[in-house]
Design a protein around this motif. Structure first.
Motif, PDB file in Angstrom:
ATOM      1  N   ALA A  13      15.997  -3.887 -46.972  1.00  0.00           N
ATOM      2  CA  ALA A  13      14.538  -3.981 -46.977  1.00  0.00           C
ATOM      3  C   ALA A  13      14.133  -5.342 -47.533  1.00  0.00           C
ATOM      4  O   ALA A  13      14.965  -6.095 -48.049  1.00  0.00           O
ATOM      5  N   ALA A  14      12.852  -5.614 -47.461  1.00  0.00           N
ATOM      6  CA  ALA A  14      12.305  -6.826 -48.060  1.00  0.00           C
ATOM      7  C   ALA A  14      12.516  -6.765 -49.570  1.00  0.00           C
ATOM      8  O   ALA A  14      12.469  -5.682 -50.169  1.00  0.00           O
ATOM      9  N   LYS A  15      12.752  -7.907 -50.180  1.00  0.00           N
ATOM     10  CA  LYS A  15      12.983  -7.943 -51.631  1.00  0.00           C
ATOM     11  C   LYS A  15      11.803  -7.373 -52.397  1.00  0.00           C
ATOM     12  O   LYS A  15      11.995  -6.732 -53.434  1.00  0.00           O
ATOM     13  N   THR A  16      10.584  -7.560 -51.893  1.00  0.00           N
ATOM     14  CA  THR A  16       9.418  -7.001 -52.576  1.00  0.00           C
ATOM     15  C   THR A  16       9.481  -5.475 -52.602  1.00  0.00           C
ATOM     16  O   THR A  16       9.151  -4.845 -53.604  1.00  0.00           O
ATOM     17  N   GLU A  17       9.936  -4.874 -51.510  1.00  0.00           N
ATOM     18  CA  GLU A  17      10.084  -3.418 -51.453  1.00  0.00           C
ATOM     19  C   GLU A  17      11.228  -2.953 -52.359  1.00  0.00           C
ATOM     20  O   GLU A  17      11.107  -1.952 -53.083  1.00  0.00           O
ATOM     21  N   LEU A  18      12.341  -3.670 -52.339  1.00  0.00           N
ATOM     22  CA  LEU A  18      13.478  -3.330 -53.191  1.00  0.00           C
ATOM     23  C   LEU A  18      13.105  -3.418 -54.666  1.00  0.00           C
ATOM     24  O   LEU A  18      13.567  -2.617 -55.476  1.00  0.00           O
ATOM     25  N   ALA A  19      12.289  -4.400 -55.014  1.00  0.00           N
ATOM     26  CA  ALA A  19      11.869  -4.561 -56.409  1.00  0.00           C
ATOM     27  C   ALA A  19      11.157  -3.307 -56.900  1.00  0.00           C
ATOM     28  O   ALA A  19      11.417  -2.831 -58.015  1.00  0.00           O
ATOM     29  N   HIS A  20      10.278  -2.756 -56.080  1.00  0.00           N
ATOM     30  CA  HIS A  20       9.579  -1.529 -56.488  1.00  0.00           C
ATOM     31  C   HIS A  20      10.543  -0.351 -56.567  1.00  0.00           C
ATOM     32  O   HIS A  20      10.426   0.485 -57.465  1.00  0.00           O
ATOM     33  N   GLY A  21      11.508  -0.277 -55.661  1.00  0.00           N
ATOM     34  CA  GLY A  21      12.516   0.786 -55.725  1.00  0.00           C
ATOM     35  C   GLY A  21      13.338   0.694 -56.996  1.00  0.00           C
ATOM     36  O   GLY A  21      13.615   1.708 -57.652  1.00  0.00           O
TER      37      GLY A  21
END
Length: 184
Positions: free
Chosen positions: A166-174
């Motif tokens: 996924a996009a790093k921004t999405e991974l950060a929230h995960g």
């Protein structure tokens, strides 16, 4: 990845201090940033932030550094076909944070690996006394360094959770979801 985690933490209301190595990324809005050029400077800056509630060590800090630094360009010498550099181990920022007297409630590391990703990540989790470690394979096109996407395998003492690709921004929230679930 570190910038994405910092921005996501700010978006969730966290007070964030980002210690950044030599990168050209802009500072995410709403946080403080300290720029450093060397592993030694990063170690000093990070240790000065303690105590804190959560530490996320996403930097790919070099394991070794030159034993001495030349103040000038090292010129070629006639008849000299090579040069030998002596390297010394850098101080382990992540291990030092995890063993510090003012250890954060949660210490999260990253493991950028080229092979045996899970094995190295689990070993690092235990050896450095971490709460979580987010591992990813580097050298894969379209993922990891210099890419907006990534895949993380987040290990803790009980097992692993895969986030992405996924996009790093999405991974950060995960990743922050996993961190928040472990906070006291």
């Amino acid at each position: 990845m570190g910038f994405a985690v910092a921005a996501a933490a700010v978006a969730r209301g966290a007070d964030v201090l980002l210690v950044a190595g030599p990168v050209s990324l802009p500072t995410p809005a709403g946080l403080a940033r300290i720029d450093v050029r060397s592993a030694a400077q990063m170690h000093e800056a990070v240790m000065a932030t303690l105590p804190c509630d959560v530490y996320v060590g996403a930097a790919a800090v070099a394991d070794y550094t030159p034993a001495s630094i030349s103040p000038a360009k090292i010129k070629k010498q006639p008849g000299q076909d090579g040069l030998v550099l002596q390297l010394v181990r850098t101080r382990d920022i992540l291990a030092d944070v995890a063993s510090h007297a003012s250890r954060p409630a949660l210490v999260v590391g990253f493991a950028a690996e080229t092979q045996d990703v899970d094995d190295y990540a689990r070993a690092k989790l235990v050896a450095k006394n971490l709460d979580l470690i987010a591992a990813n394979r580097v050298g894969v096109e379209g993922s990891g360094f210099e890419s907006d996407a990534n895949t993380l395998i987040v290990h803790d003492a009980q097992g692993a959770t895969t986030l992405g690709p996924a996009a790093k921004t999405e991974l950060a929230h995960g990743l922050l979801d996993l961190i928040e679930a472990r906070l006291p």
